[in-house]
Design a protein around this motif. Structure first.
Motif, PDB file in Angstrom:
ATOM      1  N   ALA A 337      84.559 120.756 -57.938  1.00  0.00           N
ATOM      2  CA  ALA A 337      83.769 119.629 -57.444  1.00  0.00           C
ATOM      3  C   ALA A 337      83.903 119.457 -55.932  1.00  0.00           C
ATOM      4  O   ALA A 337      82.958 119.044 -55.248  1.00  0.00           O
ATOM      5  CB  ALA A 337      84.187 118.344 -58.154  1.00  0.00           C
ATOM      6  N   LEU A 338      85.084 119.780 -55.385  1.00  0.00           N
ATOM      7  CA  LEU A 338      85.300 119.617 -53.951  1.00  0.00           C
ATOM      8  C   LEU A 338      84.502 120.624 -53.132  1.00  0.00           C
ATOM      9  O   LEU A 338      84.348 120.442 -51.923  1.00  0.00           O
ATOM     10  CB  LEU A 338      86.791 119.780 -53.619  1.00  0.00           C
ATOM     11  N   GLY A 339      84.017 121.670 -53.763  1.00  0.00           N
ATOM     12  CA  GLY A 339      83.308 122.711 -53.032  1.00  0.00           C
ATOM     13  C   GLY A 339      81.811 122.524 -52.961  1.00  0.00           C
ATOM     14  O   GLY A 339      81.110 123.365 -52.392  1.00  0.00           O
ATOM     15  N   ARG A 340      81.298 121.431 -53.519  1.00  0.00           N
ATOM     16  CA  ARG A 340      79.850 121.215 -53.487  1.00  0.00           C
ATOM     17  C   ARG A 340      79.371 120.948 -52.066  1.00  0.00           C
ATOM     18  O   ARG A 340      79.901 120.103 -51.368  1.00  0.00           O
ATOM     19  CB  ARG A 340      79.478 120.040 -54.391  1.00  0.00           C
ATOM     20  N   ILE A 341      78.348 121.685 -51.659  1.00  0.00           N
ATOM     21  CA  ILE A 341      77.827 121.572 -50.300  1.00  0.00           C
ATOM     22  C   ILE A 341      76.361 121.179 -50.353  1.00  0.00           C
ATOM     23  O   ILE A 341      75.587 121.735 -51.135  1.00  0.00           O
ATOM     24  CB  ILE A 341      77.977 122.905 -49.541  1.00  0.00           C
ATOM     25  N   SER A 342      75.974 120.217 -49.539  1.00  0.00           N
ATOM     26  CA  SER A 342      74.569 119.856 -49.403  1.00  0.00           C
ATOM     27  C   SER A 342      74.286 119.604 -47.939  1.00  0.00           C
ATOM     28  O   SER A 342      75.084 118.962 -47.249  1.00  0.00           O
ATOM     29  CB  SER A 342      74.235 118.610 -50.238  1.00  0.00           C
ATOM     30  N   GLY A 343      73.171 120.158 -47.477  1.00  0.00           N
ATOM     31  CA  GLY A 343      72.843 120.025 -46.062  1.00  0.00           C
ATOM     32  C   GLY A 343      73.829 120.711 -45.152  1.00  0.00           C
ATOM     33  O   GLY A 343      73.998 120.315 -43.996  1.00  0.00           O
ATOM     34  N   GLY A 344      74.516 121.741 -45.669  1.00  0.00           N
ATOM     35  CA  GLY A 344      75.486 122.468 -44.863  1.00  0.00           C
ATOM     36  C   GLY A 344      76.808 121.747 -44.690  1.00  0.00           C
ATOM     37  O   GLY A 344      77.636 122.150 -43.874  1.00  0.00           O
ATOM     38  N   VAL A 345      77.047 120.666 -45.477  1.00  0.00           N
ATOM     39  CA  VAL A 345      78.269 119.863 -45.331  1.00  0.00           C
ATOM     40  C   VAL A 345      78.943 119.714 -46.692  1.00  0.00           C
ATOM     41  O   VAL A 345      78.274 119.391 -47.678  1.00  0.00           O
ATOM     42  CB  VAL A 345      77.938 118.460 -44.775  1.00  0.00           C
ATOM     43  N   PRO A 346      80.263 119.927 -46.789  1.00  0.00           N
ATOM     44  CA  PRO A 346      80.990 119.712 -48.056  1.00  0.00           C
ATOM     45  C   PRO A 346      81.243 118.217 -48.277  1.00  0.00           C
ATOM     46  O   PRO A 346      82.337 117.704 -48.044  1.00  0.00           O
ATOM     47  CB  PRO A 346      82.297 120.482 -47.844  1.00  0.00           C
ATOM     48  N   ARG A 347      80.227 117.512 -48.720  1.00  0.00           N
ATOM     49  CA  ARG A 347      80.262 116.043 -48.722  1.00  0.00           C
ATOM     50  C   ARG A 347      81.274 115.474 -49.714  1.00  0.00           C
ATOM     51  O   ARG A 347      81.892 114.437 -49.446  1.00  0.00           O
ATOM     52  CB  ARG A 347      78.856 115.504 -48.990  1.00  0.00           C
ATOM     53  N   VAL A 348      81.459 116.122 -50.842  1.00  0.00           N
ATOM     54  CA  VAL A 348      82.445 115.632 -51.805  1.00  0.00           C
ATOM     55  C   VAL A 348      83.853 115.733 -51.206  1.00  0.00           C
ATOM     56  O   VAL A 348      84.683 114.825 -51.348  1.00  0.00           O
ATOM     57  CB  VAL A 348      82.367 116.415 -53.133  1.00  0.00           C
ATOM     58  N   ALA A 349      84.111 116.818 -50.496  1.00  0.00           N
ATOM     59  CA  ALA A 349      85.415 117.000 -49.853  1.00  0.00           C
ATOM     60  C   ALA A 349      85.625 115.967 -48.751  1.00  0.00           C
ATOM     61  O   ALA A 349      86.738 115.463 -48.563  1.00  0.00           O
ATOM     62  CB  ALA A 349      85.531 118.414 -49.280  1.00  0.00           C
ATOM     63  N   VAL A 350      84.571 115.649 -48.011  1.00  0.00           N
ATOM     64  CA  VAL A 350      84.659 114.623 -46.971  1.00  0.00           C
ATOM     65  C   VAL A 350      85.027 113.280 -47.587  1.00  0.00           C
ATOM     66  O   VAL A 350      85.948 112.575 -47.135  1.00  0.00           O
ATOM     67  CB  VAL A 350      83.329 114.508 -46.191  1.00  0.00           C
ATOM     68  N   LEU A 351      84.311 112.905 -48.653  1.00  0.00           N
ATOM     69  CA  LEU A 351      84.560 111.614 -49.307  1.00  0.00           C
ATOM     70  C   LEU A 351      85.968 111.558 -49.899  1.00  0.00           C
ATOM     71  O   LEU A 351      86.678 110.558 -49.752  1.00  0.00           O
ATOM     72  CB  LEU A 351      83.515 111.375 -50.402  1.00  0.00           C
ATOM     73  N   THR A 352      86.379 112.639 -50.557  1.00  0.00           N
ATOM     74  CA  THR A 352      87.703 112.672 -51.185  1.00  0.00           C
ATOM     75  C   THR A 352      88.809 112.538 -50.141  1.00  0.00           C
ATOM     76  O   THR A 352      89.769 111.766 -50.317  1.00  0.00           O
ATOM     77  CB  THR A 352      87.887 113.973 -51.976  1.00  0.00           C
ATOM     78  N   SER A 353      88.691 113.275 -49.054  1.00  0.00           N
ATOM     79  CA  SER A 353      89.718 113.230 -48.000  1.00  0.00           C
ATOM     80  C   SER A 353      89.795 111.837 -47.378  1.00  0.00           C
ATOM     81  O   SER A 353      90.885 111.329 -47.100  1.00  0.00           O
ATOM     82  CB  SER A 353      89.403 114.274 -46.923  1.00  0.00           C
TER      83      SER A 353
END
Length: 487
Positions: A337-353
């Motif tokens: 789930a952390l590796g999902r990328i949209s628009g060239g950005v790993p948004r799930v990883a950003v939110l989790t961090s």
């Protein structure tokens, strides 16, 4: 799995993100150059160096020179590997290629943990400054506001992160250059209203080494941890327009400037002020020096600079944590789930961090005396663990690259392998010094537990991947008899 052959999953191409949804490449050379300069200029320099001066006295200049030399070696090694193989996982990818998946797993998740905790710490520091300006406001509201702003910034295109860091770093660098300029004029005695201090503050109040070798050791340890942050530029390089040229130029130009900023700043402070001046530790060395020189509103000016330094670090750490998590997932070493990328950005990883960083802030309110202190104690020595992985990886990969693809060595470590071994010896010496000091010994225990636990988990993940690969090779041979010749 042999150590002499790089694991397939660790071989980065242009970047090491999933091929069907790659990270974008929106960072420009000017972004990388300022990220390289600003990445290690944080509140540790502007404020934390005051305690180091109080411990080491004028010898803080020597402490910063020694640790600065070590940092330059580490940055050069990291620059060599990142220019040869740019990857958003940076040293984690290099450790995996050099030593195996367990090393990449351990280095990567250790660093991710460090960055998430650091995000919370920087948020708390920035909130304290805001509460000073707006008394009576709850500090957690300011932390939440900053978190939202930088989470949104990192959820958008990577060029937004680059622009924020460019201007943040420009302000920090500009403040230090101005400080050094004023300091040199004051030392020379040409600043209006000041007299040249000579060497009185360097040799008085107990001499250059007033607290002996013990004071120098405390100053050395503080200076090492103040340099943390140099890794961000090699993480960001994978998302630049020209990764190889970008990281090579950024590393080359940043190293000597960082040395000038840190060592030069400390030299100016201890030359102009007695090291025993209480304001150095209480207000911070920059504010104390400017106050001493009679610069109007020095305290408020430096509070603005420190606030910018903290916000810059928050922004950079959310970015670095999200890219490191994404890289680990891309190499099958983390939750998908952390590796999902949209628009060239790993948004799930950003939110989790960001969420974990804010959770650390809440722990500072809920459990300030045990859990939060435990987190604080752990992150200091993780920097050294990461540097050791960098040095060992460079030792292995340099020989492999010279043998297989020498044209990739755009940046070369000086006097290889001798200076790499000198750097490793320096890191080992710092660990010994930390063990000797009661105040830092518990950091080693906490960090040792974390890294050992991650290494064991990483090894188990590696073994499972090897078994899966072996099963995949054996399965076709177990097909029912008589089917082999059918089309």
């Amino acid at each position: 799995m042999s150590r002499t052959s790089a694991p397939a999953s660790a071989e980065p191409t242009k970047n090491d993100s999933p091929p069907d949804s790659p990270l974008s490449h929106g960072l420009k050379q000017r972004h990388l150059s300022m990220i390289a300069l600003g990445g290690v200029i944080g509140a540790g320099l502007f404020v934390g160096s005051g305690t180091a001066i109080a411990a080491a006295g004028p010898a803080i200049v020597l402490a910063y020179a020694l640790s600065g030399a070590l940092v330059m070696l580490v940055m050069r090694m990291l620059g060599e590997m990142s220019a040869a193989n740019p990857a958003s996982g940076s040293f984690s990818v290099h450790a995996e290629r050099a030593l195996g998946p367990w090393a990449g797993f351990t280095a990567g998740w250790s660093f991710w943990f460090l960055l998430c905790v650091a995000v919370g710490l920087e948020g708390i520091g920035a909130a304290n400054i805001m509460v000073g300006w707006f008394p009576g406001t709850p500090s957690w509201i300011w932390v939440a506001l900053f978190m939202v702003v930088f989470t949104v910034t990192n959820l958008a295109a990577v060029k937004n992160f680059g622009e924020f860091e460019f201007w943040f770093a420009a302000l920090k660098v500009g403040a230090i250059v101005l400080f050094l300029g004023i300091g040199v004029l004051a030392i020379a005695g040409v600043l209006p209203g000041t007299d040249a201090p000579g060497t009185a503050n360097l040799t008085g109040q107990g001499g250059f080494l007033p607290n002996g070798s013990e004071g120098l050791i405390v100053g050395l340890l503080a200076s090492v941890f103040a340099y943390g942050g140099l890794e961000t530029v090699t993480i960001a390089a994978a998302e630049s327009e020209h990764p190889v040229q970008g990281v090579a130029k950024a590393v080359r130009t940043a190293m000597w400037r960082i040395g000038v900023f840190y060592i030069g700043s400390m030299a100016v402070v201890v030359t102009l002020l007695p090291w025993t001046e209480k304001a150095v530790a209480e207000k911070g060395p920059y504010v104390a020096t400017l106050d001493h020189l009679g610069i109007p509103a020095a305290g408020e000016i430096m509070n603005v600079v420190v606030l910018v330094a903290l916000l810059s670090a928050m922004n950079a750490n959310i970015y670095g944590a999200s890219r490191m998590a994404n890289s680990l997932v891309a190499r099958r070493q983390g939750p998908k789930a952390l590796g999902r990328i949209s628009g060239g950005v790993p948004r799930v990883a950003v939110l989790t961090s960001s969420v974990i960083g804010f959770f650390c802030v809440l722990l500072s309110y809920w459990r300030p005396d045990d859990v939060f202190v435990w987190l604080l104690n752990m992150i200091g020595a993780i920097i050294l663990v990461v540097w050791i992985f960098i040095a060992v990886s460079q030792l292995v990969l340099r020989r492999r690259t010279e043998r297989e693809t020498p044209e990739k060595l755009v940046v070369r470590m000086w006097a290889f392998p001798y200076l790499t071994c000198v750097a490793l010896a320096g890191m080992a010496a710092i660990f010994v010094l930390m063990f000797r000091e009661e105040g830092t010994r518990h950091q080693l225990y906490a960090t040792g537990l974390l890294t050992l636990g991650l290494a064991v988990i990483g090894y188990l993940v590696q073994r499972r991947k090897e078994k899966s690969a072996a099963t995949a090779e054996v399965t076709p041979q177990a097909a029912p008899a008589g089917t082999a010749g059918k089309d």
